[in-house]
Design a protein around this motif. Sequence first.
Motif, mmCIF file in Angstrom:
data_model
loop_
_atom_site.group_PDB
_atom_site.id
_atom_site.type_symbol
_atom_site.label_atom_id
_atom_site.label_comp_id
_atom_site.label_asym_id
_atom_site.label_seq_id
_atom_site.Cartn_x
_atom_site.Cartn_y
_atom_site.Cartn_z
ATOM 1 N N ARG A 70 0.830 -1.204 0.000
ATOM 2 C CA ARG A 70 0.000 0.000 0.000
ATOM 3 C C ARG A 70 0.872 1.265 0.000
ATOM 4 N NH1 ARG A 70 -3.484 -1.454 3.647
ATOM 5 N NH2 ARG A 70 -2.224 -0.744 5.413
ATOM 6 N N GLU A 71 1.897 1.280 0.828
ATOM 7 C CA GLU A 71 2.791 2.448 0.873
ATOM 8 C C GLU A 71 3.547 2.623 -0.433
ATOM 9 O OE1 GLU A 71 5.109 3.262 4.398
ATOM 10 O OE2 GLU A 71 4.064 1.650 5.460
ATOM 11 N N ILE A 72 4.006 1.515 -1.015
ATOM 12 C CA ILE A 72 4.745 1.580 -2.276
ATOM 13 C C ILE A 72 3.850 2.110 -3.390
ATOM 14 C CG2 ILE A 72 5.820 0.167 -4.086
ATOM 15 C CD1 ILE A 72 6.917 -1.625 -1.825
ATOM 16 N N LEU A 73 2.634 1.589 -3.488
ATOM 17 C CA LEU A 73 1.717 2.016 -4.551
ATOM 18 C C LEU A 73 1.324 3.479 -4.383
ATOM 19 C CD1 LEU A 73 -0.463 -1.206 -4.776
ATOM 20 C CD2 LEU A 73 0.841 -0.219 -6.669
ATOM 21 N N ASN A 74 1.127 3.906 -3.154
ATOM 22 C CA ASN A 74 0.806 5.315 -2.903
ATOM 23 C C ASN A 74 1.920 6.233 -3.412
ATOM 24 O OD1 ASN A 74 -1.602 6.416 -1.715
ATOM 25 N ND2 ASN A 74 -1.298 5.012 0.005
ATOM 26 N N LEU A 75 3.154 5.901 -3.034
ATOM 27 C CA LEU A 75 4.293 6.740 -3.438
ATOM 28 C C LEU A 75 4.513 6.680 -4.943
ATOM 29 C CD1 LEU A 75 6.582 8.597 -2.624
ATOM 30 C CD2 LEU A 75 7.984 6.558 -2.141
ATOM 31 N N LEU A 76 4.359 5.502 -5.516
ATOM 32 C CA LEU A 76 4.596 5.353 -6.954
ATOM 33 C C LEU A 76 3.520 6.070 -7.771
ATOM 34 C CD1 LEU A 76 6.656 4.079 -8.806
ATOM 35 C CD2 LEU A 76 5.312 1.967 -8.805
ATOM 36 N N THR A 77 2.273 6.066 -7.288
ATOM 37 C CA THR A 77 1.202 6.797 -7.969
ATOM 38 C C THR A 77 1.534 8.289 -8.030
ATOM 39 O OG1 THR A 77 -0.480 5.208 -7.249
ATOM 40 C CG2 THR A 77 -1.254 7.373 -7.928
ATOM 41 N N GLN A 78 1.943 8.847 -6.909
ATOM 42 C CA GLN A 78 2.307 10.263 -6.880
ATOM 43 C C GLN A 78 3.501 10.546 -7.785
ATOM 44 O OE1 GLN A 78 2.431 11.984 -2.831
ATOM 45 N NE2 GLN A 78 1.522 10.070 -2.097
ATOM 46 N N THR A 79 4.462 9.645 -7.774
ATOM 47 C CA THR A 79 5.668 9.833 -8.607
ATOM 48 C C THR A 79 5.321 9.877 -10.083
ATOM 49 O OG1 THR A 79 7.020 8.705 -6.943
ATOM 50 C CG2 THR A 79 7.919 8.864 -9.170
ATOM 51 N N TYR A 80 4.522 8.932 -10.544
ATOM 52 C CA TYR A 80 4.161 8.893 -11.965
ATOM 53 C C TYR A 80 3.339 10.128 -12.360
ATOM 54 C CZ TYR A 80 5.867 4.144 -12.879
ATOM 55 O OH TYR A 80 6.661 3.041 -13.074
ATOM 56 N N LEU A 81 2.495 10.592 -11.444
ATOM 57 C CA LEU A 81 1.716 11.794 -11.753
ATOM 58 C C LEU A 81 2.635 12.993 -11.976
ATOM 59 C CD1 LEU A 81 -1.349 11.549 -9.328
ATOM 60 C CD2 LEU A 81 -1.419 11.523 -11.814
ATOM 61 N N PHE A 82 3.621 13.165 -11.113
ATOM 62 C CA PHE A 82 4.538 14.299 -11.249
ATOM 63 C C PHE A 82 5.486 14.138 -12.446
ATOM 64 C CE2 PHE A 82 3.845 14.810 -6.482
ATOM 65 C CZ PHE A 82 2.886 15.803 -6.675
ATOM 66 N N LEU A 83 5.679 12.876 -12.881
ATOM 67 C CA LEU A 83 6.465 12.637 -14.096
ATOM 68 C C LEU A 83 5.613 12.771 -15.358
ATOM 69 C CD1 LEU A 83 8.617 9.548 -13.007
ATOM 70 C CD2 LEU A 83 9.464 11.867 -13.493
ATOM 71 N N ASP A 84 4.314 13.046 -15.149
ATOM 72 C CA ASP A 84 3.356 13.183 -16.254
ATOM 73 C C ASP A 84 3.191 11.874 -17.011
ATOM 74 O OD1 ASP A 84 1.470 14.734 -17.498
ATOM 75 O OD2 ASP A 84 2.824 15.379 -19.106
ATOM 76 N N GLU A 85 3.379 10.762 -16.310
ATOM 77 C CA GLU A 85 3.127 9.446 -16.909
ATOM 78 C C GLU A 85 1.761 8.970 -16.391
ATOM 79 O OE1 GLU A 85 6.315 6.629 -16.717
ATOM 80 O OE2 GLU A 85 7.849 8.210 -16.709
ATOM 81 N N THR A 86 0.731 9.520 -17.009
ATOM 82 C CA THR A 86 -0.640 9.346 -16.505
ATOM 83 C C THR A 86 -1.095 7.893 -16.522
ATOM 84 O OG1 THR A 86 -1.145 11.547 -17.359
ATOM 85 C CG2 THR A 86 -3.003 10.166 -16.723
#
Length: 375
Positions: A70-86
């Motif tokens: 859960r923690e990994i997916l939360n952080l990775l979701t935010q990371t991809y959003l800021f990388l504009d990898e929707t």
Amino acid sequence: MQKNIHRYRPFHWTFLMLFLLLPFMLVAQSECQKNLEISRELYGNGLLEEVAHRLKFCAFNKNLVRPLRREILNLLTQTYLFLDETEEAKKCYQELLTLDPFNRVNPTVPEIKYLENQYETFPSTTYSIFWGLQVLSKVHVQAFNSPPGVTKEEVNYERQGEDPLGWQAGFNFAVKLFNTNLDASFGYTHAKYTYHYNAQLKEAQGREPGVRGTADLSFLEQHRWSQFSLSLVYQFVSREKVIHRILIPYAFAGISTNVLHNSSAQIVAPSLTFQDLPPENNANFGIVDISDLRNHTSTSLLLGGGFRFHFKRFFLQFDVRYNRFLSNLANEKNRSSNDLLRETFNYIDDDFTLNSTGFGLGMGFYLFKSQKRIR
């Protein structure tokens, strides 16, 4: 002995495989935990591509414990959003909702809030069990019937203080209908119905031939039914808000097919007391089997409503239930077939239906589903 060894060999192999894989699972757990801790620092320093590189293989590893994933997916979701990898962000977010439908995102990050608003999570299926008492039973007489020469007067169904209450217990399985607040519910109920019969009889036959008088007749009738129901359940909370609400009011309406438990159809303690004849004309009895006097199948109308107190996947519920039989319960062909009731107690069945009102207490759980909103 050799036969038993072969019989349990698959179990031994399964246990051996788990034993051999356990060290690798623990290593993966440790590595991903370490990567998460490093990635938090990288994220704080703005090294987002390095975060994605470190976490993308751990995020979809189903062997990891749920809190870590859960923690990994939360952080990775935010990371991809800021990388504009929707698209990658959506994949991670959907996996996160599958893992934990109760996950709440950080509302201070607009990009994450926007992603959350594109999805809805709602209960796709509902399972529940219940038990309750019938506090009110009412008989509707369609036609009065009596043995030849006997007239019924002052018929009523007032419950006596010592009479047992009816009850019901069962379970329901419900599925969401389309994009609405409606569920289709399939259920089974085991129900016991009781009512007290009281009547004054004119020209009732005494024990001696030709001796007639006025008498009071009283008895308790009871029977049990298996009821197979189909209902529509409406929840007065928008389906996507159910997951975050504690109090959920609901109502239901449906129809059931009922099957009588034969041995349960009984008249209990019939009593005939004459007002103007000697006491030896009175009659009392214990239990009379009336399974032949009742129709064995029927249909019922179901109505009700109540509240669910929701705690994540589980809920407690309280409701009020109304059940109305839609067809005559008396078997018209056999109404005069019981000699004891007809000759001793001056009674044959009326044509009647029965309804009951009661309350139910229960518990259950939701299975939630997450999907993109339909615009």
